[in-house]
Design an enzyme around this catalytic site. Structure first.
Site, PDB file in Angstrom:
ATOM      1  N   ASN A  76       0.874  -1.176   0.000  1.00 55.22           N
ATOM      2  CA  ASN A  76       0.000   0.000   0.000  1.00 55.22           C
ATOM      3  C   ASN A  76       0.906   1.219   0.000  1.00 55.22           C
ATOM      4  OD1 ASN A  76      -1.770   2.084   0.478  1.00 55.22           O
ATOM      5  ND2 ASN A  76      -2.723   1.177   2.277  1.00 55.22           N
ATOM      6  N   ARG A  97      -2.670  -2.059  -3.365  1.00 51.92           N
ATOM      7  CA  ARG A  97      -3.813  -1.166  -3.184  1.00 51.92           C
ATOM      8  C   ARG A  97      -3.642   0.017  -4.138  1.00 51.92           C
ATOM      9  NH1 ARG A  97      -4.731   3.686   0.859  1.00 51.92           N
ATOM     10  NH2 ARG A  97      -6.968   3.995   0.622  1.00 51.92           N
ATOM     11  N   HIS A 136     -12.623   3.747   0.192  1.00 53.07           N
ATOM     12  CA  HIS A 136     -12.709   2.746   1.270  1.00 53.07           C
ATOM     13  C   HIS A 136     -13.496   1.516   0.826  1.00 53.07           C
ATOM     14  CE1 HIS A 136     -12.320   6.314   4.299  1.00 53.07           C
ATOM     15  NE2 HIS A 136     -11.122   5.784   4.068  1.00 53.07           N
ATOM     16  N   HIS A 153     -17.070   3.512   7.940  1.00 49.87           N
ATOM     17  CA  HIS A 153     -15.627   3.368   8.104  1.00 49.87           C
ATOM     18  C   HIS A 153     -15.105   4.685   8.668  1.00 49.87           C
ATOM     19  CE1 HIS A 153     -11.507   1.955   6.884  1.00 49.87           C
ATOM     20  NE2 HIS A 153     -11.306   3.256   7.038  1.00 49.87           N
ATOM     21  N   LEU A 154     -14.666   4.658   9.927  1.00 50.53           N
ATOM     22  CA  LEU A 154     -14.297   5.878  10.640  1.00 50.53           C
ATOM     23  C   LEU A 154     -12.845   5.812  11.095  1.00 50.53           C
ATOM     24  CD1 LEU A 154     -17.487   6.065  12.912  1.00 50.53           C
ATOM     25  CD2 LEU A 154     -17.169   7.037  10.614  1.00 50.53           C
ATOM     26  N   ARG A 208     -10.093  16.696   7.344  1.00 53.54           N
ATOM     27  CA  ARG A 208     -10.875  17.116   6.175  1.00 53.54           C
ATOM     28  C   ARG A 208     -12.220  17.681   6.614  1.00 53.54           C
ATOM     29  NH1 ARG A 208     -10.031  11.380   3.501  1.00 53.54           N
ATOM     30  NH2 ARG A 208      -7.796  11.465   3.057  1.00 53.54           N
ATOM     31  N   ASP A 231      -6.607  13.586  16.348  1.00 53.02           N
ATOM     32  CA  ASP A 231      -6.692  12.285  16.995  1.00 53.02           C
ATOM     33  C   ASP A 231      -7.923  12.243  17.894  1.00 53.02           C
ATOM     34  OD1 ASP A 231      -6.297  10.084  18.910  1.00 53.02           O
ATOM     35  OD2 ASP A 231      -4.293   9.939  18.040  1.00 53.02           O
ATOM     36  N   ILE A 252     -11.512   4.603  14.543  1.00 50.84           N
ATOM     37  CA  ILE A 252     -12.481   5.219  15.451  1.00 50.84           C
ATOM     38  C   ILE A 252     -13.686   4.304  15.638  1.00 50.84           C
ATOM     39  CG2 ILE A 252     -14.071   7.152  15.755  1.00 50.84           C
ATOM     40  CD1 ILE A 252     -12.081   8.913  14.234  1.00 50.84           C
ATOM     41  N   GLY A 253     -14.195   3.776  14.544  1.00 52.54           N
ATOM     42  CA  GLY A 253     -15.389   2.937  14.607  1.00 52.54           C
ATOM     43  C   GLY A 253     -15.201   1.689  15.444  1.00 52.54           C
ATOM     44  N   GLU A 254     -13.988   1.138  15.450  1.00 58.09           N
ATOM     45  CA  GLU A 254     -13.722  -0.089  16.193  1.00 58.09           C
ATOM     46  C   GLU A 254     -13.404   0.155  17.661  1.00 58.09           C
ATOM     47  OE1 GLU A 254     -10.669  -2.311  14.133  1.00 58.09           O
ATOM     48  OE2 GLU A 254     -11.600  -1.849  12.198  1.00 58.09           O
ATOM     49  N   ASN A 255     -12.993   1.389  18.007  1.00 61.53           N
ATOM     50  CA  ASN A 255     -12.458   1.615  19.352  1.00 61.53           C
ATOM     51  C   ASN A 255     -13.180   2.668  20.187  1.00 61.53           C
ATOM     52  OD1 ASN A 255     -10.156  -0.229  19.133  1.00 61.53           O
ATOM     53  ND2 ASN A 255      -9.422   1.198  17.583  1.00 61.53           N
ATOM     54  N   GLU A 264      -8.507  -4.807   5.371  1.00 59.92           N
ATOM     55  CA  GLU A 264      -8.305  -4.510   3.957  1.00 59.92           C
ATOM     56  C   GLU A 264      -7.154  -5.323   3.371  1.00 59.92           C
ATOM     57  OE1 GLU A 264      -9.093   0.022   3.183  1.00 59.92           O
ATOM     58  OE2 GLU A 264      -8.462  -0.210   5.271  1.00 59.92           O
TER      59      GLU A 264
END
Length: 399
Positions: free
Chosen positions: A10, A89, A178, A206-207, A239, A281, A330-333, A383
């Site tokens: 990647n 990728r 993503h 997807h965060l 962003r 962060d 972020i989404g996982e944690n 991924e």
């Protein structure tokens, strides 16, 4: 058992993320990151058998040198004999690619032509392909595209309300990103929840530093929040996401911004960083908000509100909802952000289960709501495995 190991690359503009994955077991045998390439202090960090190591590179060493060092490392660790392919990728495939592809001169030409749509990403991806072809000339090289999964969107979802000639002549449309992550976690969620893939309605969030939401109907992407570039859509780490295009004119005419300054502002100085004026962060912002920092709290509120609005909007193309998926760093944690977002969506029948929400962190998956239909679920993305699996399948087809 036949060889099943794939080297996944990647390439970023100044970095190279890599892994060797056993596509049968899913095990990651080697992983690492070459960073600060082309700068004064480039280095390669890698993990093998649980041990973390560092290789210092010479000042200004770039991708070719990093891959040459990677080849040496792979041979030194005796991981080269079982390699069957290299999977790359590639961020932008435009309308050329609806699935992963064996890299040929025609494929390279198509990726090159699409570089104008992703000037920060595709040229770097091509550098990685060129260097890997030289280093692993005996192995098939496969391109896996971030945009491919979204090529199932209909014109009503991907077209902008601009003069049609801009699309026909210049490819100005929504592509989405993503895709590899959204494809992986949606398939996993369908399996975990025992849904019927041919009659399923899921939304994937997807965060991470980059954020996107995708509506997935019967296993196919029907709409997504990112557009022609990864700037469109949600509030992200740095962003802005969606803004009034008239702000461009105000910035140039009233505040004397250049086009380059606006690009930097929107891509690197906005989002969570811009609102909080602390950090991009999420962990730092959550901690500061808990300590009473008002702008950190505001950044979290805006992030969650905009995310919930986008999720709710995507119930429209789906015509209902079976599951909401959280993934990415972020989404996982972040149990905090998940709880805030689910609270906004209570009218859909979602209600957070605090114990389950706390348990589904740091690599753990699971349903985090009290109801089973619809539900919210955390699914860690992978991924690299998706890239490796696609590469292995295409390599086998070439035999």
């Amino acid at each position: 058992m036949p060889s099943s190991h794939v080297l996944v690359l990647n390439c970023g503009s100044s970095s190279l993320k890599f892994a060797i994955i056993d596509t049968v077991s899913g095990d990651e045998l080697l992983s690492g990151l070459a960073e600060r390439l082309g700068e004064l202090d480039p280095q390669i960090k890698y993990k093998f058998n649980g041990d973390k190591q560092l290789i210092a590179l010479s000042p200004n060493d770039a991708h070719q040198t990093a891959i040459a060092k990677l080849v040496e490392l792979v041979k030194q660790l005796q991981l080269d004999s079982n390699l069957i392919a290299v999977g790359h990728r590639v961020v932008h495939g435009g309308e050329h690619f609806t699935k992963s592809a064996l890299i040929t001169p025609d494929v390279i030409e198509a990726i090159t032509k699409t570089s104008s749509l992703a000037p920060l990403h595709n040229p770097a991806n091509l550098l990685g392909i060129e260097a890997a072809q030289s280093a692993f000339s005996h192995l098939p090289q496969i391109a896996v595209f971030d945009t491919a999964f979204h090529q199932s969107m209909s014109p009503e979802a991907f077209l902008y309300a601009l003069p049609y000639t801009l699309y026909k002549q210049h490819g100005i449309r929504r592509y989405g990103f993503h895709g590899t992550s959204h494809a992986f976690v949606s398939a996993e969620a369908i399996k975990i929840l025992d849904l019927n893939e041919t009659n399923s309605k899921v939304i994937s969030a997807h965060l991470g530093n980059g954020c996107s939401v995708t509506a997935i109907k019967n296993g196919k992407s029907v709409d997504t929040s990112m557009g022609m570039t990864p700037l469109e859509g949600l509030v992200m780490g740095t962003r802005s996401g969606d803004i009034d295009p008239g702000i461009f004119n105000y910035l140039t005419e009233q505040l004397n911004y250049s086009a380059k300054q606006i690009d930097t502002l929107l891509n690197k100085e906005s989002g969570l960083l811009g609102i909080s004026e602390l950090s991009n962060d999420c962990r730092t912002i959550e901690e500061s908000a808990a300590d009473g920092h008002q702008q950190a709290a505001l950044a979290l509120d805006i992030f969650c509100y905009r995310l919930a609005k986008q999720i709710a909007a995507f119930v429209v193309p789906l015509g209902g909802l079976d599951a909401l998926i959280f993934t990415g760093g972020i989404g996982e944690n972040s149990d905090v952000i998940r709880a805030k977002v689910v609270a906004h969506l209570s009218f859909l029948g979602l209600e957070i289960d605090n114990d389950k929400n706390l348990a589904a962190r740091f690599g753990s998956e699971g349903v985090i709501t009290k109801q089973t239909a619809p539900c919210a679920i955390v699914v860690p993305t992978n991924e690299e495995w998706m890239i490796a699996n696609d590469a292995a399948n295409i390599a086998q087809e070439q035999k």
